[in-house]
Design an enzyme around this catalytic site. Structure first.
Site, PDB file in Angstrom:
ATOM      1  N   HIS A   3      12.679  42.540 123.387  1.00  0.00           N
ATOM      2  CA  HIS A   3      12.095  42.852 122.079  1.00  0.00           C
ATOM      3  C   HIS A   3      11.955  41.617 121.198  1.00  0.00           C
ATOM      4  CE1 HIS A   3      12.311  47.296 122.115  1.00  0.00           C
ATOM      5  NE2 HIS A   3      13.360  47.125 122.898  1.00  0.00           N
TER       6      HIS A   3
ATOM      7  N   GLU B  55      10.126  41.315 118.681  1.00  0.00           N
ATOM      8  CA  GLU B  55       9.964  41.739 117.278  1.00  0.00           C
ATOM      9  C   GLU B  55      11.309  42.018 116.603  1.00  0.00           C
ATOM     10  OE1 GLU B  55       9.963  43.657 119.759  1.00  0.00           O
ATOM     11  OE2 GLU B  55      10.464  45.720 119.250  1.00  0.00           O
TER      12      GLU B  55
ATOM     13  N   CYS C 129       8.954  47.095 125.806  1.00  0.00           N
ATOM     14  CA  CYS C 129       9.952  48.090 126.209  1.00  0.00           C
ATOM     15  C   CYS C 129       9.283  49.416 126.600  1.00  0.00           C
ATOM     16  CB  CYS C 129      10.984  48.245 125.092  1.00  0.00           C
ATOM     17  SG  CYS C 129      12.498  49.024 125.653  1.00  0.00           S
TER      18      CYS C 129
END
Lengths: 233, 87
Positions: free
Chosen positions: A205, A207, A88
């Site tokens: 994302h 994560e 990002c």
């Protein structure tokens, strides 16, 4: 595995703890934070530039972060062929630093978009995606206002010719449609690597999708693939 | 001292979503004469240089290295000399 992940923290990073949590607590890998004033990347096997709003995204996303003290070290690290992952805002910083080609425009429809999106694996031979399968789709959160990836025609051809496009936005069935490309990115690009293959930037994302309780653990598969890449690199 | 007035705009070939939304609003307002809208940013720098050409060099470097991203943006620099009254 005896590898160490370094997560860079800029003023305004806000996915640094997500990345730390994913690697350290969910995947049980040595992980440490690196402050934006650090210059020493000794002992780091994978460098993560996390998401957020570094330096308030003043001027352009990633434009100021690029000049922070740690970034020269990051550039050297990348030029040595060592692995760098930008997620990002981290992707935006890598673009501004010239480690990846192209730039980010405001989302086509101007809105900040925060939702889960499907991304399709385009290349499963890269350092980062070797344990994934080409054509497979993953359910990964996106959260950005400037994720409309732009590159000119020559640049796009170069990305395609060198298999640098790793992820594209698709629908659940793996079809690349106009609707699935919600931010208007050129060629529905969600993630690219550099020519050498050691620097990856992606808007979604992974994560933030590492535990079922949070809605999806598809991100874990992507991060695990990256660790597999480290094991053989 | 020189004041550099810098305009940074999206390249002509790139769709400007902010400009497009504003264009639509102007049309809705009844200003059908408006044919296009492009939105950019304006940045002013005070530059301590002895000559205009030196000041231009500084402003140009600032634009190339930070203020504009030439992958997607163009910039224009306008220079004006002024006396620094605050010393």
């Amino acid at each position: 595995m005896n590898k160490t992940i370094g997560v860079v923290v800029f003023p305004g990073s806000n996915c640094d703890h997500d990345a730390y949590h994913a690697f350290k607590h969910v995947m049980n890998v040595n992980t440490r934070f690196l402050w934006h004033k650090d210059r020493d990347l000794e002992g780091i096997d994978l460098l993560v530039i996390p998401g957020g709003f570094s330096y308030g995204d003043y001027l352009r996303s990633g434009a100021i972060a690029r000049f922070s003290p740690i970034m020269q070290a990051v550039v050297n690290y990348a030029e040595e062929g060592r692995p760098v992952l930008g997620i990002c805002n981290g992707f935006q910083i890598l673009l501004e630093a010239g480690l990846l080609p192209g730039a980010m425009l405001h989302n086509e429809k101007l809105r900040f978009i925060c939702k889960n999106a499907w991304i399709r694996v385009e290349n499963d031979q890269s350092l980062f995606t070797r344990s994934l399968k080409q054509g497979e789709v993953y359910d990964i959160p996106v959260s950005h206002g400037e994720g409309n990836y732009f590159i000119d025609e020559d640049g796009l051809k170069e990305l395609q010719d060198h298999d640098q496009i790793l992820f594209r936005y698709s629908n659940r069935n793996g079809e690349i449609t106009e609707e699935a490309n919600f931010n208007g990115s050129v060629d529905a690009i969600a993630g690219i690597c550099n020519r050498r293959g050691n620097v990856l930037g992606m808007m979604p994302h992974p994560e933030r999708a590492v535990e079922k309780i949070l809605g999806s653990d598809d991100g874990l598969k992507i991060l695990e693939s990256m660790l597999d890449g480290l094991a053989v690199s | 001292m020189y004041k550099a007035k810098i305009n940074v705009t999206l390249r002509k070939s790139i769709l400007d979503p902010k400009g497009k939304a504003t264009y639509q609003a102007l049309r809705n307002l009844g200003l059908g004469e408006v044919q296009d809208v492009r939105i950019g940013k304006r940045i002013e720098l005070d530059i301590n240089s002895k000559s205009q050409s030196e000041a231009r060099k500084v402003a140009d470097e600032a634009c190339r290295k930070l203020l504009a991203n030439e992958v997607m943006e163009d910039y224009e620099i306008e220079l004006e000399r002024f006396e620094n009254v605050t010393g």
